[in-house]
Design a protein around this motif. Sequence first.
Motif, PDB file in Angstrom:
ATOM      1  N   ASN A  41       0.824  -1.202   0.000  1.00 38.95           N
ATOM      2  CA  ASN A  41       0.000   0.000   0.000  1.00 38.95           C
ATOM      3  C   ASN A  41       0.866   1.264   0.000  1.00 38.95           C
ATOM      4  OD1 ASN A  41      -2.550  -1.178   0.011  1.00 38.95           O
ATOM      5  ND2 ASN A  41      -2.492  -1.469   2.209  1.00 38.95           N
ATOM      6  N   TYR A  42       0.454   2.230  -0.790  1.00 40.16           N
ATOM      7  CA  TYR A  42       1.057   3.554  -0.799  1.00 40.16           C
ATOM      8  C   TYR A  42      -0.044   4.570  -0.529  1.00 40.16           C
ATOM      9  CZ  TYR A  42       5.124   1.361  -2.896  1.00 40.16           C
ATOM     10  OH  TYR A  42       6.219   0.562  -3.124  1.00 40.16           O
ATOM     11  N   THR A  43       0.317   5.726  -0.042  1.00 38.64           N
ATOM     12  CA  THR A  43      -0.614   6.811   0.276  1.00 38.64           C
ATOM     13  C   THR A  43      -1.831   6.314   1.066  1.00 38.64           C
ATOM     14  OG1 THR A  43      -1.732   6.667  -1.877  1.00 38.64           O
ATOM     15  CG2 THR A  43       0.086   8.235  -1.690  1.00 38.64           C
ATOM     16  N   GLY A  44      -1.552   5.599   2.127  1.00 40.44           N
ATOM     17  CA  GLY A  44      -2.625   5.145   3.007  1.00 40.44           C
ATOM     18  C   GLY A  44      -3.530   4.082   2.410  1.00 40.44           C
ATOM     19  N   GLY A  45      -3.054   3.361   1.405  1.00 37.80           N
ATOM     20  CA  GLY A  45      -3.849   2.301   0.795  1.00 37.80           C
ATOM     21  C   GLY A  45      -4.642   2.747  -0.417  1.00 37.80           C
ATOM     22  N   ILE A  46      -4.558   4.031  -0.756  1.00 43.02           N
ATOM     23  CA  ILE A  46      -5.288   4.530  -1.923  1.00 43.02           C
ATOM     24  C   ILE A  46      -4.658   4.025  -3.212  1.00 43.02           C
ATOM     25  CG2 ILE A  46      -5.904   6.630  -3.198  1.00 43.02           C
ATOM     26  CD1 ILE A  46      -6.065   8.044  -0.477  1.00 43.02           C
ATOM     27  N   PRO A  66      -2.389   1.025  -4.147  1.00 42.04           N
ATOM     28  CA  PRO A  66      -1.610  -0.189  -3.912  1.00 42.04           C
ATOM     29  C   PRO A  66      -0.855  -0.609  -5.165  1.00 42.04           C
ATOM     30  CG  PRO A  66      -3.884  -0.762  -4.255  1.00 42.04           C
ATOM     31  CD  PRO A  66      -3.808   0.741  -4.267  1.00 42.04           C
ATOM     32  N   ARG A  67       0.282  -1.262  -4.953  1.00 46.50           N
ATOM     33  CA  ARG A  67       1.088  -1.799  -6.049  1.00 46.50           C
ATOM     34  C   ARG A  67       1.073  -3.321  -5.921  1.00 46.50           C
ATOM     35  NH1 ARG A  67       7.339  -0.263  -7.252  1.00 46.50           N
ATOM     36  NH2 ARG A  67       7.591  -1.612  -9.059  1.00 46.50           N
ATOM     37  N   PHE A  68       0.569  -3.984  -6.951  1.00 49.54           N
ATOM     38  CA  PHE A  68       0.464  -5.439  -6.958  1.00 49.54           C
ATOM     39  C   PHE A  68       1.637  -6.042  -7.716  1.00 49.54           C
ATOM     40  CE2 PHE A  68      -3.688  -6.382  -5.206  1.00 49.54           C
ATOM     41  CZ  PHE A  68      -4.273  -5.134  -5.186  1.00 49.54           C
ATOM     42  N   THR A  69       2.141  -7.172  -7.211  1.00 52.23           N
ATOM     43  CA  THR A  69       3.190  -7.915  -7.905  1.00 52.23           C
ATOM     44  C   THR A  69       2.851  -9.394  -7.869  1.00 52.23           C
ATOM     45  OG1 THR A  69       4.523  -8.083  -5.901  1.00 52.23           O
ATOM     46  CG2 THR A  69       5.023  -6.258  -7.370  1.00 52.23           C
ATOM     47  N   TRP A  70       3.408 -10.124  -8.827  1.00 56.14           N
ATOM     48  CA  TRP A  70       3.233 -11.575  -8.911  1.00 56.14           C
ATOM     49  C   TRP A  70       4.423 -12.137  -9.655  1.00 56.14           C
ATOM     50  CZ3 TRP A  70       0.354  -7.791 -11.093  1.00 56.14           C
ATOM     51  CH2 TRP A  70       0.437  -7.637 -12.463  1.00 56.14           C
ATOM     52  N   PRO A  71       4.848 -13.358  -9.324  1.00 58.41           N
ATOM     53  CA  PRO A  71       6.044 -13.916  -9.943  1.00 58.41           C
ATOM     54  C   PRO A  71       5.846 -14.432 -11.359  1.00 58.41           C
ATOM     55  CG  PRO A  71       5.186 -15.444  -8.344  1.00 58.41           C
ATOM     56  CD  PRO A  71       4.350 -14.192  -8.250  1.00 58.41           C
ATOM     57  N   SER A  72       4.633 -14.714 -11.760  1.00 56.81           N
ATOM     58  CA  SER A  72       4.447 -15.233 -13.108  1.00 56.81           C
ATOM     59  C   SER A  72       3.098 -14.819 -13.663  1.00 56.81           C
ATOM     60  CB  SER A  72       4.555 -16.759 -13.115  1.00 56.81           C
ATOM     61  OG  SER A  72       3.520 -17.322 -12.352  1.00 56.81           O
ATOM     62  N   ASN A  73       3.045 -14.682 -14.952  1.00 54.56           N
ATOM     63  CA  ASN A  73       1.826 -14.333 -15.668  1.00 54.56           C
ATOM     64  C   ASN A  73       1.419 -15.564 -16.466  1.00 54.56           C
ATOM     65  OD1 ASN A  73      -0.021 -13.493 -17.619  1.00 54.56           O
ATOM     66  ND2 ASN A  73       0.879 -11.474 -17.791  1.00 54.56           N
ATOM     67  N   PRO A  74       0.215 -16.072 -16.303  1.00 53.20           N
ATOM     68  CA  PRO A  74      -0.165 -17.293 -17.010  1.00 53.20           C
ATOM     69  C   PRO A  74      -0.169 -17.132 -18.529  1.00 53.20           C
ATOM     70  CG  PRO A  74      -2.075 -16.285 -15.975  1.00 53.20           C
ATOM     71  CD  PRO A  74      -0.863 -15.531 -15.493  1.00 53.20           C
ATOM     72  N   ARG A  75      -0.218 -15.912 -19.014  1.00 55.61           N
ATOM     73  CA  ARG A  75      -0.244 -15.696 -20.460  1.00 55.61           C
ATOM     74  C   ARG A  75       1.140 -15.400 -21.032  1.00 55.61           C
ATOM     75  NH1 ARG A  75      -4.368 -14.018 -17.831  1.00 55.61           N
ATOM     76  NH2 ARG A  75      -6.465 -14.472 -18.445  1.00 55.61           N
ATOM     77  N   ALA A  76       2.123 -15.127 -20.177  1.00 55.89           N
ATOM     78  CA  ALA A  76       3.484 -14.846 -20.633  1.00 55.89           C
ATOM     79  C   ALA A  76       4.446 -15.420 -19.609  1.00 55.89           C
ATOM     80  CB  ALA A  76       3.693 -13.353 -20.794  1.00 55.89           C
ATOM     81  N   SER A  77       4.616 -16.709 -19.602  1.00 56.05           N
ATOM     82  CA  SER A  77       5.390 -17.391 -18.566  1.00 56.05           C
ATOM     83  C   SER A  77       6.851 -16.936 -18.580  1.00 56.05           C
ATOM     84  CB  SER A  77       5.311 -18.899 -18.740  1.00 56.05           C
ATOM     85  OG  SER A  77       5.860 -19.261 -19.976  1.00 56.05           O
ATOM     86  N   GLY A  78       7.430 -16.920 -17.390  1.00 56.29           N
ATOM     87  CA  GLY A  78       8.830 -16.595 -17.249  1.00 56.29           C
ATOM     88  C   GLY A  78       9.128 -15.142 -16.927  1.00 56.29           C
ATOM     89  N   SER A  79       8.138 -14.291 -16.881  1.00 54.56           N
ATOM     90  CA  SER A  79       8.408 -12.895 -16.571  1.00 54.56           C
ATOM     91  C   SER A  79       7.655 -12.471 -15.323  1.00 54.56           C
ATOM     92  CB  SER A  79       8.007 -12.001 -17.752  1.00 54.56           C
ATOM     93  OG  SER A  79       6.619 -12.109 -17.977  1.00 54.56           O
ATOM     94  N   GLU A  80       8.296 -11.640 -14.517  1.00 52.02           N
ATOM     95  CA  GLU A  80       7.628 -11.143 -13.319  1.00 52.02           C
ATOM     96  C   GLU A  80       6.689 -10.025 -13.716  1.00 52.02           C
ATOM     97  OE1 GLU A  80       8.796  -8.702  -9.333  1.00 52.02           O
ATOM     98  OE2 GLU A  80       9.916 -10.520  -9.750  1.00 52.02           O
TER      99      GLU A  80
END
Length: 57
Positions: free
Chosen positions: A32-37, A39-53
């Motif tokens: 969360n940034y700026t009190g949760g207004i 947010p920055r989401f991250t994930w280790p893999s994308n099911p449509r483009a495998s191998g990239s964060e």
Amino acid sequence: MYLAKSIKAFPDQQGLANLMKQAGFAEVTWKNYTGGISPRFTWPSNPRASGSEGEWQ
């Protein structure tokens, strides 16, 4: 009025992470940034483009 309704209808961070996991994204996390207004989401893999964060904010 439209903005207030759309904000209430949009899922919170946990809800969005759950939707992303259901769609095939793995280990979705957020910070969360700026009190949760802003947010920055991250994930280790994308099911449509495998191998990239992925990242979305």
